[in-house]
Design a protein around this motif. Structure first.
Motif, PDB file in Angstrom:
ATOM      1  N   VAL A  34      12.262  -6.092   5.820  1.00  0.00           N
ATOM      2  CA  VAL A  34      12.909  -5.929   7.120  1.00  0.00           C
ATOM      3  C   VAL A  34      14.416  -5.941   6.911  1.00  0.00           C
ATOM      4  N   ALA A  35      15.075  -5.009   7.527  1.00  0.00           N
ATOM      5  CA  ALA A  35      16.530  -4.931   7.411  1.00  0.00           C
ATOM      6  C   ALA A  35      17.157  -4.754   8.782  1.00  0.00           C
ATOM      7  N   TRP A  36      18.418  -5.139   8.850  1.00  0.00           N
ATOM      8  CA  TRP A  36      19.230  -4.874  10.034  1.00  0.00           C
ATOM      9  C   TRP A  36      20.394  -3.984   9.616  1.00  0.00           C
ATOM     10  N   PHE A  37      20.639  -2.994  10.439  1.00  0.00           N
ATOM     11  CA  PHE A  37      21.795  -2.131  10.315  1.00  0.00           C
ATOM     12  C   PHE A  37      22.548  -2.183  11.645  1.00  0.00           C
ATOM     13  N   ARG A  38      23.777  -1.738  11.615  1.00  0.00           N
ATOM     14  CA  ARG A  38      24.535  -1.644  12.856  1.00  0.00           C
ATOM     15  C   ARG A  38      25.393  -0.392  12.826  1.00  0.00           C
ATOM     16  N   GLN A  39      25.718   0.066  14.024  1.00  0.00           N
ATOM     17  CA  GLN A  39      26.528   1.273  14.120  1.00  0.00           C
ATOM     18  C   GLN A  39      27.508   1.137  15.273  1.00  0.00           C
ATOM     19  N   ALA A  40      28.778   1.236  14.941  1.00  0.00           N
ATOM     20  CA  ALA A  40      29.834   1.206  15.950  1.00  0.00           C
ATOM     21  C   ALA A  40      30.153   2.645  16.356  1.00  0.00           C
ATOM     22  N   PRO A  41      30.710   2.828  17.541  1.00  0.00           N
ATOM     23  CA  PRO A  41      31.045   4.191  18.000  1.00  0.00           C
ATOM     24  C   PRO A  41      31.937   4.917  17.010  1.00  0.00           C
ATOM     25  N   GLY A  42      31.550   6.125  16.656  1.00  0.00           N
ATOM     26  CA  GLY A  42      32.351   6.937  15.752  1.00  0.00           C
ATOM     27  C   GLY A  42      32.239   6.568  14.283  1.00  0.00           C
ATOM     28  N   GLU A  44      29.615   5.414  10.801  1.00  0.00           N
ATOM     29  CA  GLU A  44      28.282   5.579  10.224  1.00  0.00           C
ATOM     30  C   GLU A  44      27.476   4.285  10.367  1.00  0.00           C
ATOM     31  N   ARG A  45      26.170   4.442  10.303  1.00  0.00           N
ATOM     32  CA  ARG A  45      25.307   3.274  10.344  1.00  0.00           C
ATOM     33  C   ARG A  45      25.565   2.428   9.101  1.00  0.00           C
ATOM     34  N   GLU A  46      25.713   1.131   9.295  1.00  0.00           N
ATOM     35  CA  GLU A  46      26.131   0.225   8.233  1.00  0.00           C
ATOM     36  C   GLU A  46      25.049  -0.811   7.949  1.00  0.00           C
ATOM     37  N   PHE A  47      24.785  -1.027   6.687  1.00  0.00           N
ATOM     38  CA  PHE A  47      23.827  -2.052   6.272  1.00  0.00           C
ATOM     39  C   PHE A  47      24.383  -3.431   6.601  1.00  0.00           C
ATOM     40  N   VAL A  48      23.521  -4.291   7.140  1.00  0.00           N
ATOM     41  CA  VAL A  48      23.927  -5.666   7.453  1.00  0.00           C
ATOM     42  C   VAL A  48      23.206  -6.660   6.541  1.00  0.00           C
ATOM     43  N   VAL A  49      21.888  -6.594   6.534  1.00  0.00           N
ATOM     44  CA  VAL A  49      21.111  -7.557   5.759  1.00  0.00           C
ATOM     45  C   VAL A  49      19.686  -7.046   5.594  1.00  0.00           C
ATOM     46  N   GLY A  92      28.555  -3.275  18.145  1.00  0.00           N
ATOM     47  CA  GLY A  92      27.848  -2.049  17.823  1.00  0.00           C
ATOM     48  C   GLY A  92      26.397  -2.142  18.240  1.00  0.00           C
ATOM     49  N   ILE A  93      25.666  -1.093  17.935  1.00  0.00           N
ATOM     50  CA  ILE A  93      24.230  -1.108  18.173  1.00  0.00           C
ATOM     51  C   ILE A  93      23.561  -1.631  16.904  1.00  0.00           C
ATOM     52  N   TYR A  94      22.734  -2.626  17.063  1.00  0.00           N
ATOM     53  CA  TYR A  94      22.041  -3.221  15.929  1.00  0.00           C
ATOM     54  C   TYR A  94      20.609  -2.694  15.893  1.00  0.00           C
ATOM     55  N   TYR A 101      11.215  -1.272   0.175  1.00  0.00           N
ATOM     56  CA  TYR A 101      12.169  -1.948  -0.702  1.00  0.00           C
ATOM     57  C   TYR A 101      13.465  -2.203   0.048  1.00  0.00           C
ATOM     58  N   ALA A 102      14.212  -3.153  -0.448  1.00  0.00           N
ATOM     59  CA  ALA A 102      15.477  -3.511   0.191  1.00  0.00           C
ATOM     60  C   ALA A 102      16.593  -2.613  -0.322  1.00  0.00           C
ATOM     61  N   TYR A 103      16.938  -1.632   0.481  1.00  0.00           N
ATOM     62  CA  TYR A 103      18.031  -0.728   0.134  1.00  0.00           C
ATOM     63  C   TYR A 103      19.161  -0.871   1.142  1.00  0.00           C
ATOM     64  N   VAL A 104      20.356  -0.545   0.710  1.00  0.00           N
ATOM     65  CA  VAL A 104      21.467  -0.501   1.653  1.00  0.00           C
ATOM     66  C   VAL A 104      21.556   0.886   2.287  1.00  0.00           C
ATOM     67  N   ASP A 105      20.850   1.842   1.706  1.00  0.00           N
ATOM     68  CA  ASP A 105      20.835   3.213   2.212  1.00  0.00           C
ATOM     69  C   ASP A 105      19.828   3.314   3.360  1.00  0.00           C
ATOM     70  N   ALA A 106      20.313   3.647   4.522  1.00  0.00           N
ATOM     71  CA  ALA A 106      19.452   3.724   5.697  1.00  0.00           C
ATOM     72  C   ALA A 106      18.348   4.769   5.528  1.00  0.00           C
ATOM     73  N   LYS A 107      18.595   5.769   4.759  1.00  0.00           N
ATOM     74  CA  LYS A 107      17.615   6.851   4.593  1.00  0.00           C
ATOM     75  C   LYS A 107      16.345   6.380   3.892  1.00  0.00           C
ATOM     76  N   LYS A 108      16.422   5.242   3.233  1.00  0.00           N
ATOM     77  CA  LYS A 108      15.288   4.745   2.468  1.00  0.00           C
ATOM     78  C   LYS A 108      14.262   4.015   3.338  1.00  0.00           C
ATOM     79  N   TYR A 109      14.587   3.761   4.586  1.00  0.00           N
ATOM     80  CA  TYR A 109      13.693   3.002   5.439  1.00  0.00           C
ATOM     81  C   TYR A 109      12.770   3.926   6.233  1.00  0.00           C
ATOM     82  N   ASP A 110      11.553   3.433   6.429  1.00  0.00           N
ATOM     83  CA  ASP A 110      10.515   4.272   7.019  1.00  0.00           C
ATOM     84  C   ASP A 110      10.461   4.216   8.542  1.00  0.00           C
ATOM     85  N   TYR A 111      10.750   3.073   9.085  1.00  0.00           N
ATOM     86  CA  TYR A 111      10.607   2.898  10.534  1.00  0.00           C
ATOM     87  C   TYR A 111      11.851   2.228  11.109  1.00  0.00           C
TER      88      TYR A 111
END
Length: 122
Positions: A34-42, A44-49, A92-94, A101-111
């Motif tokens: 399970v991971a959390w990402f966040r995205q602020a206006p303008g 890119e989506r950013e890895f949090v944990v 931002g939006i969380y 697997y635990a990746y920092v790349d958002a593209k690696k997550y399935d759902y």
């Protein structure tokens, strides 16, 4: 069909605390991360944990380390993100995400969930 639902986002004052939750439903493969990402206006989506199935491995981004804490309850298929000492940079939006697997790349997550808005006022 896997569904992720985030909750808990709201307006909070700088220096305040907030806890976000992520509920996982539907059939999901075992040992998911399970991971959390966040995205602020303008921005890119950013890895949090990210947290692995056992909870033994947790990876935090440098910007939230020592301020955020992630936990999970596998029986309840829930994950929580406790955030403290919030500042405007945390706004931002969380999004909650699940993958193998635990990746920092958002593209690696399935759902992904739909996200929950966190706004920190200074």
């Amino acid at each position: 069909q896997v569904h992720l639902a985030e909750s808990g986002g709201r307006l909070v004052s700088a220096g305040g605390s907030l806890t976000l939750s992520c509920a996982v439903s539907g059939y999901i493969y075992n040992n998911y991360v399970v991971a959390w990402f966040r995205q602020a206006p303008g921005k890119e989506r950013e890895f949090v944990v990210a947290i692995d199935w056992s909870g033994d491995r947790i990876d935090y981004s440098e910007s939230v380390k020592d301020r955020f804490h992630i936990s999970r309850d596998n029986a309840e298929k829930m994950a929580s993100l406790q955030m403290k000492n919030l500042n405007s940079e945390d706004s931002g939006i969380y999004y909650c995400a699940v993958g193998r697997y635990a990746y920092v790349d958002a593209k690696k997550y399935d759902y992904w969930g739909q996200g929950t808005q966190v706004t920190v006022s200074s």
